[in-house]
Each structure stands twice: as structure tokens, then as C-alpha cells.
Design a protein around this motif. Structure first.
Motif, mmCIF file in Angstrom:
data_model
loop_
_atom_site.group_PDB
_atom_site.id
_atom_site.type_symbol
_atom_site.label_atom_id
_atom_site.label_comp_id
_atom_site.label_asym_id
_atom_site.label_seq_id
_atom_site.Cartn_x
_atom_site.Cartn_y
_atom_site.Cartn_z
ATOM 1 N N ALA A 208 18.318 35.654 38.669
ATOM 2 C CA ALA A 208 18.974 36.008 39.918
ATOM 3 C C ALA A 208 20.089 35.021 40.197
ATOM 4 N N ASP A 209 20.887 35.314 41.246
ATOM 5 C CA ASP A 209 22.042 34.480 41.540
ATOM 6 C C ASP A 209 21.710 33.321 42.452
ATOM 7 N N ALA A 210 20.466 33.160 42.834
ATOM 8 C CA ALA A 210 20.089 32.056 43.706
ATOM 9 C C ALA A 210 18.619 31.768 43.505
ATOM 10 N N ILE B 116 22.662 45.355 40.332
ATOM 11 C CA ILE B 116 21.203 45.350 40.393
ATOM 12 C C ILE B 116 20.797 44.248 41.362
ATOM 13 N N LEU B 117 20.114 44.630 42.422
ATOM 14 C CA LEU B 117 19.741 43.697 43.480
ATOM 15 C C LEU B 117 18.228 43.518 43.509
ATOM 16 N N GLU B 118 17.787 42.295 43.718
ATOM 17 C CA GLU B 118 16.388 41.969 43.934
ATOM 18 C C GLU B 118 16.199 41.573 45.397
ATOM 19 N N GLU C 267 21.513 39.148 43.395
ATOM 20 C CA GLU C 267 21.941 39.961 42.265
ATOM 21 C C GLU C 267 21.338 39.421 40.976
ATOM 22 N N ARG C 268 20.849 40.330 40.140
ATOM 23 C CA ARG C 268 20.309 39.943 38.852
ATOM 24 C C ARG C 268 21.417 39.962 37.817
#
Length: 327
Positions: free
Chosen positions: A285-287, A266-268, A278-279
């Protein structure tokens, strides 16, 4: 003299074999020629991009999506000079498919040294089902201005294929999007192979968007299945903003790739950084600010002591025992 003639004949034969096979490019150089650095011809057409190795593109001809897990499964990212298929299983997924593709086009435009417009070719009833592209929204969300977005609408799929094939050979375009709906015998291996080879020759990405249809054999080395994911809450320096709507999110599944490694993420989309995040399972999120919103995040600031005049001050945290011990 005879040796030089034989060498030229061998190179000519290798070029012809590579052209017929249509594999992904790496440079072919003859004796006395120095191979250029990887990616040196990115952004311009090169006639000597003919040799292929193991079906994988060389360094400098990849478009990293920005998510480590997805890029690893794809062998470094999406092939830059190639046909990429982005599939939406249902009509209601058309907005997510188009948004994800526009994000890729924005990333490719930002990576390329050539600032050229994007051509979006739609066939048949695509616009009546999915709607017209909204230029102010595309500018706000993806940073693509209206004068850099060209839309060509055709009544028949044959006409759309012809426009896309001719446009894919133009180095004056940053990328080409071909959006079709449903199934058609016109969109077969032969037609998609022609599109793929045109994209290879021009060193430009070409995206095939397919609305509401089952996957069919194509010449695209990568097929991604995209559907909308629920938007998370907007994140701030103080944590998630309750009741708000965060950035658009996409569920992306690798249905076909050279590496044959399955993956679903799942990408934001981060419009300010022009990257995907990535969520994680906890919704962060990853950042960015999402990392602080995750479980177990600690506030780096000082903690104010409890007031002494409270009737019932907060107890110090400790272990919780489920059952009492025997007396």
C-alpha cells in the motif's frame, strides 16, 4: 431608489436562472453583503446557495477520497452536495459496491459536523439478490453503529425513488444511499435530476448504487465503476504475513466526471484510519506498514555478523555476470 430596485430584480433573475440550470453551488451575494468562507454552510441547509461557476463545486463542498491520483482526476474528490453514481457491472459485484459506498458514507459522516444517521433505500429484488446489510460487520468494518443505519425496503422502484427524494431533502440525515437493480425507464434523467437537486439543496451526499446493469444517462456528475479486487496479505512490522487475508480491496474506475480524466486504481480500506490506501504493483500500500513491504525496503536495524565457525558462510553480495569473458 430606482437603482436598488433594478439591482434586486437582476439578482432575482440570476437566482431563477441558476435554479433552472441546476449547476453546482457557489454563494451568490448582493451589494453590501459579505461572502462567507468556503464550506461555512457545510452541514446545514442554506437558501442562498444558488450561484454556480463552470459546473465545479467550490472549496469546502468536496469529499476527498484520499488517493492523490484519483482525487486529482476527479478535480479534488467527490462532490459533497450531489448525486454520485456507483455502478457494479455484475450481481456478484454488489458486495464490493455496497462496501465502497459505506466507506464513503463513513468518511462523509466523519467529515461532517452533524452526526446524523444514514438512510439506505433498497428497491425491488435487491435484498433477495445481494442479501441484507449485516449490522455487526458494518460496525466493525466501517464504524457505523446499528442505531445510525436506517434501511427502507420498497417493492417498487417508484416508491424507492419517492423515499430517496424526500429523504435527500432532510438535513437530519448524514447521507442517503439508493440501491437499485438492472434497468428501468423510471430511473431516467428527470428522476435523477430531481435527486441531484435535492442533495444540492440539503448539502448532503446521495449515492446511487446500480447492480447488474449497463450504464445509462443520469444527472449524476460522477460515475464510478467498482468491482472487487483480490485481497493482499496482511502486513505487519515484520512484513507480509504469509497465508493471511488483508483489508478489503476495490478496483475503482472513473467512468464519468466533470474533469473527464480517465483513471483506474486499486484501493484498500483502512478501517482504523477511515481512509483508502492505493495498492502498488508490488502488492504493498501507499502508506503504513505496506511501504516497508515493498521492493527494495531496507531494515533500519543493525545487522548481526556471520558466525565464524560455519562451514560455508554467506558470500558478500556482488555483481552477477551472465557470460564469462574470452580467455
Amino acid at each position: 431608489m430606482a437603482t436598488a430596485v433594478a439591482r434586486e430584480a437582476v439578482f432575482a433573475l440570476r437566482r431563477e436562472i441558476a435554479r433552472i440550470e441546476g449547476r453546482l453551488p457557489d454563494r451568490l451575494h448582493g451589494a453590501g453583503e459579505r461572502p462567507s468562507a468556503p464550506g461555512a454552510d457545510l452541514g446545514r441547509q442554506s437558501e442562498d446557495v444558488v450561484l454556480r461557476r463552470h459546473g465545479m463545486p467550490g472549496e469546502g463542498l468536496m469529499l476527498p477520497i484520499g488517493n492523490e491520483r484519483l482525487d486529482t482526476a476527479l478535480g479534488g474528490g467527490l462532490p459533497f452536495a450531489a448525486l454520485t453514481e456507483i455502478h457494479g457491472a455484475q450481481t456478484r459485484d454488489a458486495g464490493a459496491v455496497a462496501g465502497f459506498t459505506l466507506a464513503l458514507a463513513a468518511m462523509a459522516l466523519r467529515q461532517s459536523a452533524v452526526k446524523a444517521p444514514l438512510l439506505w433505500v433498497v428497491a425491488g429484488e435487491v435484498l433477495s439478490e445481494a442479501g441484507l446489510p449485516y449490522a455487526p460487520g458494518i460496525l466493525h468494518r466501517f464504524g457505523i453503529p446499528a442505531d445510525a443505519l436506517l434501511v427502507a425496503e420498497t417493492r417498487r422502484l417508484e416508491d424507492a425513488l419517492w423515499v430517496a427524494e424526500e429523504a435527500a431533502a432532510l438535513t437530519a440525515l448524514s447521507s442517503v444511499i439508493l440501491e437499485v437493480r438492472g434497468h428501468s425507464r423510471r430511473l431516467d434523467l428527470t428522476a435523477t435530476r430531481r435527486l441531484h437537486r435535492r442533495a444540492q439543496a440539503a448539502v448532503r451526499p446521495l449515492y446511487l448504487l446500480r447492480q447488474a446493469g449497463e450504464p445509462e444517462p443520469t444527472a449524476a456528475p460522477v460515475r464510478l465503476v467498482v468491482s472487487p479486487a483480490p485481497a493482499a496479505e496482511r502486513r505487519t512490522i515484520l512484513g507480509a504475513l504469509e497465508g493471511s487475508i488483508g483489508p478489503p480491496a476495490f478496483t475503482v474506475t472513473i467512468a464519468r466526471s466533470r474533469m473527464a480524466i480517465p483513471a483506474t486504481v486499486i484501493l484498500e480500506w483502512n478501517k482504523d484510519e477511515c481512509v483508502f490506501h492505493e495498492r502498488r504493483i508490488d502488492g504493498s500500500a501507499d502508506a503504513g506498514f505496506g511501504a516497508r513491504a515493498g521492493a527494495g525496503a531496507q531494515d533500519p536495524g543493525a545487522v548481526v555478523s556471520a558466525a565464524s565457525d560455519r562451514a560455508d558462510s554467506e558470500k558478500q553480495a556482488g555483481a552477477v555476470v551472465a557470460l564469462r569473458g574470452a580467455a
